[in-house]
Design a protein around this motif. Structure first.
Motif, PDB file in Angstrom:
ATOM      1  N   VAL A 178       0.894  -8.213  -5.453  1.00  0.00           N
ATOM      2  CA  VAL A 178       0.119  -9.442  -5.229  1.00  0.00           C
ATOM      3  C   VAL A 178       0.003  -9.736  -3.734  1.00  0.00           C
ATOM      4  CG1 VAL A 178       0.127 -11.956  -5.564  1.00  0.00           C
ATOM      5  CG2 VAL A 178       0.639 -10.432  -7.492  1.00  0.00           C
ATOM      6  N   LEU A 179       1.112  -9.676  -3.028  1.00  0.00           N
ATOM      7  CA  LEU A 179       1.089  -9.948  -1.594  1.00  0.00           C
ATOM      8  C   LEU A 179       0.242  -8.920  -0.848  1.00  0.00           C
ATOM      9  CD1 LEU A 179       2.088 -11.730   0.712  1.00  0.00           C
ATOM     10  CD2 LEU A 179       4.148 -10.300   0.819  1.00  0.00           C
ATOM     11  N   GLY A 180       0.366  -7.655  -1.214  1.00  0.00           N
ATOM     12  CA  GLY A 180      -0.440  -6.608  -0.587  1.00  0.00           C
ATOM     13  C   GLY A 180      -1.925  -6.844  -0.797  1.00  0.00           C
ATOM     14  N   THR A 181      -2.286  -7.257  -2.003  1.00  0.00           N
ATOM     15  CA  THR A 181      -3.688  -7.562  -2.299  1.00  0.00           C
ATOM     16  C   THR A 181      -4.179  -8.731  -1.458  1.00  0.00           C
ATOM     17  OG1 THR A 181      -3.475  -6.704  -4.555  1.00  0.00           O
ATOM     18  CG2 THR A 181      -5.273  -8.269  -4.149  1.00  0.00           C
ATOM     19  N   LEU A 182      -3.394  -9.795  -1.385  1.00  0.00           N
ATOM     20  CA  LEU A 182      -3.801 -10.978  -0.612  1.00  0.00           C
ATOM     21  C   LEU A 182      -3.926 -10.669   0.877  1.00  0.00           C
ATOM     22  CD1 LEU A 182      -1.644 -13.723  -2.386  1.00  0.00           C
ATOM     23  CD2 LEU A 182      -4.115 -13.308  -2.625  1.00  0.00           C
ATOM     24  N   ILE A 183      -2.999  -9.902   1.404  1.00  0.00           N
ATOM     25  CA  ILE A 183      -3.058  -9.532   2.820  1.00  0.00           C
ATOM     26  C   ILE A 183      -4.291  -8.687   3.086  1.00  0.00           C
ATOM     27  CG2 ILE A 183      -1.949  -8.093   4.591  1.00  0.00           C
ATOM     28  CD1 ILE A 183       0.748  -9.226   3.558  1.00  0.00           C
ATOM     29  N   ALA A 184      -4.564  -7.718   2.223  1.00  0.00           N
ATOM     30  CA  ALA A 184      -5.744  -6.861   2.415  1.00  0.00           C
ATOM     31  C   ALA A 184      -7.027  -7.687   2.366  1.00  0.00           C
ATOM     32  CB  ALA A 184      -5.778  -5.759   1.354  1.00  0.00           C
ATOM     33  N   LEU A 196      -4.800  -0.213   8.573  1.00  0.00           N
ATOM     34  CA  LEU A 196      -3.738  -0.311   9.579  1.00  0.00           C
ATOM     35  C   LEU A 196      -3.377  -1.761   9.897  1.00  0.00           C
ATOM     36  CD1 LEU A 196      -4.842   2.600  11.926  1.00  0.00           C
ATOM     37  CD2 LEU A 196      -2.941   2.589  10.285  1.00  0.00           C
ATOM     38  N   LEU A 197      -4.376  -2.626  10.001  1.00  0.00           N
ATOM     39  CA  LEU A 197      -4.088  -4.046  10.243  1.00  0.00           C
ATOM     40  C   LEU A 197      -3.348  -4.669   9.061  1.00  0.00           C
ATOM     41  CD1 LEU A 197      -7.390  -5.266  11.962  1.00  0.00           C
ATOM     42  CD2 LEU A 197      -5.135  -4.936  13.025  1.00  0.00           C
ATOM     43  N   SER A 198      -3.743  -4.295   7.845  1.00  0.00           N
ATOM     44  CA  SER A 198      -3.055  -4.808   6.653  1.00  0.00           C
ATOM     45  C   SER A 198      -1.609  -4.343   6.619  1.00  0.00           C
ATOM     46  CB  SER A 198      -3.775  -4.344   5.381  1.00  0.00           C
ATOM     47  OG  SER A 198      -5.035  -4.938   5.273  1.00  0.00           O
ATOM     48  N   GLU A 258      -1.808  -2.898  -0.010  1.00  0.00           N
ATOM     49  CA  GLU A 258      -2.580  -3.253   1.194  1.00  0.00           C
ATOM     50  C   GLU A 258      -3.605  -2.170   1.490  1.00  0.00           C
ATOM     51  OE1 GLU A 258       1.077  -5.564   3.427  1.00  0.00           O
ATOM     52  OE2 GLU A 258       0.709  -3.457   3.838  1.00  0.00           O
ATOM     53  N   ALA A 259      -3.159  -0.939   1.473  1.00  0.00           N
ATOM     54  CA  ALA A 259      -4.058   0.175   1.770  1.00  0.00           C
ATOM     55  C   ALA A 259      -5.112   0.344   0.682  1.00  0.00           C
ATOM     56  CB  ALA A 259      -3.255   1.466   1.938  1.00  0.00           C
ATOM     57  N   ALA A 260      -4.690   0.340  -0.568  1.00  0.00           N
ATOM     58  CA  ALA A 260      -5.627   0.580  -1.676  1.00  0.00           C
ATOM     59  C   ALA A 260      -6.703  -0.492  -1.748  1.00  0.00           C
ATOM     60  CB  ALA A 260      -4.861   0.657  -2.993  1.00  0.00           C
ATOM     61  N   VAL A 261      -6.315  -1.744  -1.621  1.00  0.00           N
ATOM     62  CA  VAL A 261      -7.299  -2.823  -1.689  1.00  0.00           C
ATOM     63  C   VAL A 261      -8.213  -2.782  -0.465  1.00  0.00           C
ATOM     64  CG1 VAL A 261      -7.611  -5.345  -1.720  1.00  0.00           C
ATOM     65  CG2 VAL A 261      -5.906  -4.271  -3.209  1.00  0.00           C
ATOM     66  N   SER A 262      -7.649  -2.471   0.686  1.00  0.00           N
ATOM     67  CA  SER A 262      -8.487  -2.336   1.891  1.00  0.00           C
ATOM     68  C   SER A 262      -9.557  -1.276   1.690  1.00  0.00           C
ATOM     69  CB  SER A 262      -7.627  -1.974   3.107  1.00  0.00           C
ATOM     70  OG  SER A 262      -6.764  -3.037   3.445  1.00  0.00           O
ATOM     71  N   ILE A 263      -9.176  -0.149   1.135  1.00  0.00           N
ATOM     72  CA  ILE A 263     -10.137   0.933   0.886  1.00  0.00           C
ATOM     73  C   ILE A 263     -11.122   0.519  -0.204  1.00  0.00           C
ATOM     74  CG2 ILE A 263     -10.381   3.308   0.047  1.00  0.00           C
ATOM     75  CD1 ILE A 263      -7.592   3.819   1.403  1.00  0.00           C
ATOM     76  N   PHE A 264     -10.624  -0.101  -1.261  1.00  0.00           N
ATOM     77  CA  PHE A 264     -11.467  -0.516  -2.380  1.00  0.00           C
ATOM     78  C   PHE A 264     -12.590  -1.450  -1.919  1.00  0.00           C
ATOM     79  CE2 PHE A 264     -12.571  -3.317  -5.904  1.00  0.00           C
ATOM     80  CZ  PHE A 264     -12.823  -2.410  -6.921  1.00  0.00           C
ATOM     81  N   LEU A 265     -12.310  -2.288  -0.963  1.00  0.00           N
ATOM     82  CA  LEU A 265     -13.315  -3.241  -0.488  1.00  0.00           C
ATOM     83  C   LEU A 265     -14.474  -2.562   0.236  1.00  0.00           C
ATOM     84  CD1 LEU A 265     -10.895  -6.070   0.631  1.00  0.00           C
ATOM     85  CD2 LEU A 265     -12.453  -6.119  -1.335  1.00  0.00           C
ATOM     86  N   TYR A 266     -14.277  -1.315   0.620  1.00  0.00           N
ATOM     87  CA  TYR A 266     -15.349  -0.535   1.255  1.00  0.00           C
ATOM     88  C   TYR A 266     -15.935   0.505   0.306  1.00  0.00           C
ATOM     89  CZ  TYR A 266     -14.065  -2.638   5.674  1.00  0.00           C
ATOM     90  OH  TYR A 266     -13.837  -3.544   6.672  1.00  0.00           O
ATOM     91  N   GLY A 308      -4.930   6.034   9.805  1.00  0.00           N
ATOM     92  CA  GLY A 308      -5.270   6.685  11.073  1.00  0.00           C
ATOM     93  C   GLY A 308      -6.388   7.690  10.907  1.00  0.00           C
ATOM     94  N   ALA A 309      -6.316   8.498   9.844  1.00  0.00           N
ATOM     95  CA  ALA A 309      -7.368   9.492   9.597  1.00  0.00           C
ATOM     96  C   ALA A 309      -8.705   8.805   9.326  1.00  0.00           C
ATOM     97  CB  ALA A 309      -6.980  10.376   8.413  1.00  0.00           C
ATOM     98  N   LEU A 310      -8.687   7.755   8.535  1.00  0.00           N
ATOM     99  CA  LEU A 310      -9.927   7.023   8.260  1.00  0.00           C
ATOM    100  C   LEU A 310     -10.506   6.413   9.531  1.00  0.00           C
ATOM    101  CD1 LEU A 310      -8.897   5.242   4.933  1.00  0.00           C
ATOM    102  CD2 LEU A 310     -10.591   7.083   5.166  1.00  0.00           C
ATOM    103  N   SER A 311      -9.644   5.985  10.436  1.00  0.00           N
ATOM    104  CA  SER A 311     -10.088   5.365  11.692  1.00  0.00           C
ATOM    105  C   SER A 311     -10.779   6.356  12.623  1.00  0.00           C
ATOM    106  CB  SER A 311      -8.893   4.750  12.427  1.00  0.00           C
ATOM    107  OG  SER A 311      -8.331   3.724  11.670  1.00  0.00           O
TER     108      SER A 311
END
Length: 179
Positions: free
Chosen positions: A150-156, A55-57, A107-115, A39-42
């Motif tokens: 693994v699942l969190g990474t794939l979802i992200a 958040l979507l992840s 999910e959160a960490a990989v989502s952030i890492f991709l940016y 939410g803060a990042l958004s």
């Protein structure tokens, strides 16, 4: 074999480590820390896409991991099977597989890492520590934590791809309107 790992972890308990693991696991409870972070990042223009991806992840992971897989697999927790090992946190009432704490963290960490790799790496270390805390606290098996990661990474990764596709479509529409 998984119980062997968990029992070995029981041998490293100490008062300061107990407190640290309880705090770490608290950060992962119901994904609240990651939801607040998303939410803060958004709220900031520069990191809006990061926050949306987080958040979507988290939403996708909640549906897939907590609502679907936990119920389909129905795996008992180690603390249910061997209640003689005391837990430092309330005994969870939901099933064990996959670890929701670890799922949300990755999910959160990989989502952030991709940016942003630097911030994503920091989030990834926190996510891994939260996952480890679930083993230390005897509420998950190692395979639950591994599956969550693994699942969190794939979802992200999947959510990131969808967010990028949306961005490209919006850019294409803008170009078409301008031209």
């Amino acid at each position: 074999m998984e119980f062997s790992i968990l029992y070995q972890l029981q041998g490293i308990h100490s008062p300061w480590l107990d407190r640290l693991m309880v705090v770490l696991t608290f950060l992962g409870d119901k994904g609240w820390f990651w939801i607040v972070l998303g939410g803060a990042l958004s709220c900031h223009r520069r990191t809006r896409d990061w926050g949306i991806a987080v958040l979507l992840s988290l939403a996708a992971g909640f549906l897939v991991g907590n609502c679907l897989l936990k119920e389909l697999v129905g795996r008992s927790r180690p603390c249910w099977i061997d209640p003689g090992v005391g837990t430092l946190v309330a005994v969870p009432k939901d099933f064990s597989f996959p670890s929701g704490h670890t799922l949300a963290g990755f999910e959160a960490a990989v989502s952030i890492f991709l940016y942003d790799r630097r911030w994503g790496l920091a989030a990834g270390i926190l996510a891994a520590l939260i996952g480890f805390s679930r083993l230390y606290l005897f509420v998950h098996f190692p395979s639950d934590v591994l599956a969550g990661a693994v699942l969190g990474t794939l979802i992200a990764l999947a959510v990131h791809r969808l967010v990028r596709l949306r961005q490209h479509r919006e850019q294409d529409r803008s170009i078409q309107k301008a031209g």
